[in-house]
Design a protein around this motif. Sequence first.
Motif, mmCIF file in Angstrom:
data_model
loop_
_atom_site.group_PDB
_atom_site.id
_atom_site.type_symbol
_atom_site.label_atom_id
_atom_site.label_comp_id
_atom_site.label_asym_id
_atom_site.label_seq_id
_atom_site.Cartn_x
_atom_site.Cartn_y
_atom_site.Cartn_z
ATOM 1 N N UNK B 72 1.107 -12.245 -4.080
ATOM 2 C CA UNK B 72 1.090 -12.666 -5.599
ATOM 3 C C UNK B 72 2.754 -13.323 -6.134
ATOM 4 N N UNK B 78 -2.340 -13.067 -12.904
ATOM 5 C CA UNK B 78 -3.272 -11.797 -12.377
ATOM 6 C C UNK B 78 -2.310 -10.552 -12.144
ATOM 7 N N UNK B 79 -2.536 -9.497 -12.938
ATOM 8 C CA UNK B 79 -1.587 -8.436 -12.334
ATOM 9 C C UNK B 79 -1.879 -7.821 -11.115
ATOM 10 N N UNK B 80 -0.832 -7.106 -10.587
ATOM 11 C CA UNK B 80 -1.143 -6.350 -8.988
ATOM 12 C C UNK B 80 -0.533 -4.867 -9.646
ATOM 13 N N UNK B 81 -1.369 -4.121 -8.930
ATOM 14 C CA UNK B 81 -0.937 -2.629 -9.174
ATOM 15 C C UNK B 81 -0.490 -1.831 -7.791
ATOM 16 N N UNK B 82 0.574 -1.489 -7.990
ATOM 17 C CA UNK B 82 0.858 -0.819 -6.502
ATOM 18 C C UNK B 82 0.285 0.367 -6.459
#
Lengths: 129, 244
Positions: B72, B78-82
Amino acid sequence: MPASKYKNGEQRMIGVIGDEDTCTGFLLAGVGDKNPKKGLGPNFFVVEKMTKQADIEEGFRSLVSRDDIAVILICQHIANDIRYLIDEQTAIASKSALPCILEIPSKQIAYDGSKDPVLSKLRQFLGEK
Amino acid sequence: MAPFPNKDSDEVLDKSAIDEELSDLAVDLLLLSQELINTKLKLETLSKAGWMEMAKARYIMGPSSVSVLQLPTQESEKPVCASATLDVSQCQRNSGSVRYNYYSLCPPSSPSEEQTSGSDGIRLRKFDINVLSEDGAAGSKVEKVAAAAAGGSSAGRSSVNDPIRWFGFMPPMPLRQSQNHFKSAVDTVVEIANIQSEIRGVEDRIKFLNRTKKGKMESKVEGSISTQDLEEEKVLSLEPLNIH
């Protein structure tokens, strides 16, 4: 005597500054995070061969200034290039000790314990006594 | 510790207690440094194994299929969640004399959190026949169906958010193995962070004890100087002998 917790914890993330394969690997492990809605950029910075020193410094400063990152992983050969910044950050973060900066082995160069700042500081510490 | 009536013996006891604690902390530092080196070498081994498997996956899929292009970027919306997050808390040992931060990996997020973190705007609807047959009203079933879907598809939803999906719908086995190696590497990273944090706590305690010891020695020296001055004054104040 075993250690005990005395304060409740906070949830934080891991930041990564490394070469392409290192960042890819740790992102595969689920470390990566990005939330444009909250104005938070990615918590990793990929350093390539053509990446300028100023960009590396800017990437390091941006990760260090974030409140949601507790540990920053940085490849040893990249850390050697911005050693003065890391020492400065270590001196500033003496009270809270966050974020914790860890130098990790890189793909290009094997881990060298003699160049690890934590161990060299420890040797000086014990030597002073 | 009960106070002793003799001031000198009290100071000696404090000094000996400080020296004893300093010796113990020095031994702790040596042990922690050895542990740090061993853990970093373990991290190097895991990372090497992960890079090797990644290289195999790159050979299978193509050079551009496993690269920074799949990660990303800053520009993407687009969000990315850890999924690998840390819980940072304060820890103490030796009756609170040594304090440091303690890091631990948080358990994976709940399905409801994953549901709200999705930015697709598409709700997954699964119609379970057994749930629908209990009651006639369809409207009340939406909540039950959503709850059943959330509970039943948590494994499916976590696989959707799996970063390995960035590299294709059916990633090769070497890429999965690389992912496993790096997941173990993340556990090792947390161990290293804890060791480093404990080293810092022990160093801070040693600095404090050295300052205390130095302060006690300085006050003792000042005390001895002041008594010496008093004795000199007494000698000088004595009347000279008259010799006839």
